[in-house]
Design an enzyme around this catalytic site. Structure first.
Site, PDB file in Angstrom:
ATOM      1  N   LYS A   1     -15.805   5.863   8.770  1.00  0.00           N
ATOM      2  CA  LYS A   1     -14.568   5.626   8.034  1.00  0.00           C
ATOM      3  C   LYS A   1     -14.856   5.030   6.648  1.00  0.00           C
ATOM      4  O   LYS A   1     -15.981   4.589   6.378  1.00  0.00           O
ATOM      5  CB  LYS A   1     -13.678   4.698   8.866  1.00  0.00           C
ATOM      6  CG  LYS A   1     -13.220   5.290  10.217  1.00  0.00           C
ATOM      7  CD  LYS A   1     -12.344   4.292  10.955  1.00  0.00           C
ATOM      8  CE  LYS A   1     -11.748   4.866  12.223  1.00  0.00           C
ATOM      9  NZ  LYS A   1     -10.799   3.896  12.863  1.00  0.00           N
TER      10      LYS A   1
ATOM     11  N   TYR B   1      -4.356  11.877  13.600  1.00  0.00           N
ATOM     12  CA  TYR B   1      -3.779  10.721  14.298  1.00  0.00           C
ATOM     13  C   TYR B   1      -2.350  11.010  14.768  1.00  0.00           C
ATOM     14  O   TYR B   1      -1.506  10.112  14.765  1.00  0.00           O
ATOM     15  CB  TYR B   1      -3.804   9.494  13.387  1.00  0.00           C
ATOM     16  CG  TYR B   1      -5.151   8.796  13.302  1.00  0.00           C
ATOM     17  CD1 TYR B   1      -5.861   8.440  14.457  1.00  0.00           C
ATOM     18  CD2 TYR B   1      -5.704   8.446  12.070  1.00  0.00           C
ATOM     19  CE1 TYR B   1      -7.084   7.770  14.379  1.00  0.00           C
ATOM     20  CE2 TYR B   1      -6.928   7.776  11.987  1.00  0.00           C
ATOM     21  CZ  TYR B   1      -7.610   7.441  13.149  1.00  0.00           C
ATOM     22  OH  TYR B   1      -8.818   6.768  13.072  1.00  0.00           O
TER      23      TYR B   1
ATOM     24  N   ASN C   1     -12.764  -0.553  11.460  1.00  0.00           N
ATOM     25  CA  ASN C   1     -13.776  -0.592  12.526  1.00  0.00           C
ATOM     26  C   ASN C   1     -14.880   0.450  12.385  1.00  0.00           C
ATOM     27  O   ASN C   1     -15.474   0.870  13.372  1.00  0.00           O
ATOM     28  CB  ASN C   1     -13.084  -0.512  13.894  1.00  0.00           C
ATOM     29  CG  ASN C   1     -12.149   0.677  13.994  1.00  0.00           C
ATOM     30  OD1 ASN C   1     -12.153   1.551  13.127  1.00  0.00           O
ATOM     31  ND2 ASN C   1     -11.357   0.721  15.048  1.00  0.00           N
TER      32      ASN C   1
ATOM     33  N   HIS D   1     -14.796   6.376  13.850  1.00  0.00           N
ATOM     34  CA  HIS D   1     -13.903   7.042  14.806  1.00  0.00           C
ATOM     35  C   HIS D   1     -14.771   7.921  15.694  1.00  0.00           C
ATOM     36  O   HIS D   1     -15.752   8.502  15.224  1.00  0.00           O
ATOM     37  CB  HIS D   1     -12.889   7.934  14.079  1.00  0.00           C
ATOM     38  CG  HIS D   1     -12.194   8.880  15.019  1.00  0.00           C
ATOM     39  ND1 HIS D   1     -11.091   8.502  15.750  1.00  0.00           N
ATOM     40  CD2 HIS D   1     -12.501  10.156  15.402  1.00  0.00           C
ATOM     41  CE1 HIS D   1     -10.732   9.520  16.524  1.00  0.00           C
ATOM     42  NE2 HIS D   1     -11.561  10.529  16.337  1.00  0.00           N
TER      43      HIS D   1
ATOM     44  N   GLU E   1      -9.971  17.740  17.383  1.00  0.00           N
ATOM     45  CA  GLU E   1     -10.380  17.078  16.141  1.00  0.00           C
ATOM     46  C   GLU E   1     -11.433  17.901  15.384  1.00  0.00           C
ATOM     47  O   GLU E   1     -11.426  17.937  14.157  1.00  0.00           O
ATOM     48  CB  GLU E   1     -10.918  15.674  16.465  1.00  0.00           C
ATOM     49  CG  GLU E   1      -9.803  14.764  16.979  1.00  0.00           C
ATOM     50  CD  GLU E   1     -10.314  13.437  17.536  1.00  0.00           C
ATOM     51  OE1 GLU E   1     -11.526  13.167  17.436  1.00  0.00           O
ATOM     52  OE2 GLU E   1      -9.483  12.680  18.083  1.00  0.00           O
TER      53      GLU E   1
END
Ligand code: UDP
Ligand code: MG
Length: 141
Positions: free
Chosen positions: A12, A52, A119, A122, A133
């Site tokens: 990310k 998402y 974080n 993903h 995805e």
């Protein structure tokens, strides 16, 4: 018969900004998984709405989109038997404050006091998510 799996991983924007791309790739390679695809991308709100979709009505969704469009990210596909479960385990719990030491989120993440959960990575959470995805991020594959 092969039981090889593929998983979609994103380093990310916080992971890219903090120079953690190499560390994430190093862990995946050290574990023995193959990097099947790898590309630097800049996510758009439209692409994230697909990625998402399950979160689009959640209160944190606007800040999630802001975070995920705050800089370039690295999209990759890892390959190997049971890589989906294995890489989720390597990523650790969603909240880096609670993620176990030894996991990517537990070793490199923290609460930055910004509201959204930054974080670093993903990872698809099931074979169905992985297929969905990968079609979003690597439609030509
Ligand atoms: N997220 C957030 N606030 C929350 C829950 C999630 O900012 O309360 C963000 C976080 O970056 C997380 C992403 O939304 O990684 C997707 O949430 P999910 O619950 O699917 O976690 P993941 O599958 O990434 O562990
Ligand atoms: Mg998730």
């Amino acid at each position: 018969m092969s039981n090889t799996e593929q998983v979609l991983v994103l380093v990310k924007p916080d992971g890219v900004k903090r120079g953690l791309v190499g560390k994430v790739l190093e862990r995946a390679e050290a574990r023995g998984y193959t990097i099947a695809r790898l590309e630097m991308r800049w996510a758009t709100p439209e692409l994230l709405a697909r990625h998402y979709a399950e979160h689009k009505d959640k209160p944190f969704y606007p800040s999630l989109v802001e975070y995920m469009t705050s800089g370039p990210l690295v999209a990759l596909v890892l390959e190997g038997a049971q890589v989906i479960v294995a890489f989720r385990t390597m990523a650790g719990a969603t909240d880096p404050v609670k993620a176990a030491p030894g996991t990517i989120r537990g070793d490199f993440g923290r609460d930055w006091g910004t509201g959204e959960i930054q974080n670093i990575v993903h990872a698809s959470d099931s074979p169905e998510s992985a297929a969905r995805e990968m079609a979003i991020w690597f439609p030509q594959a």
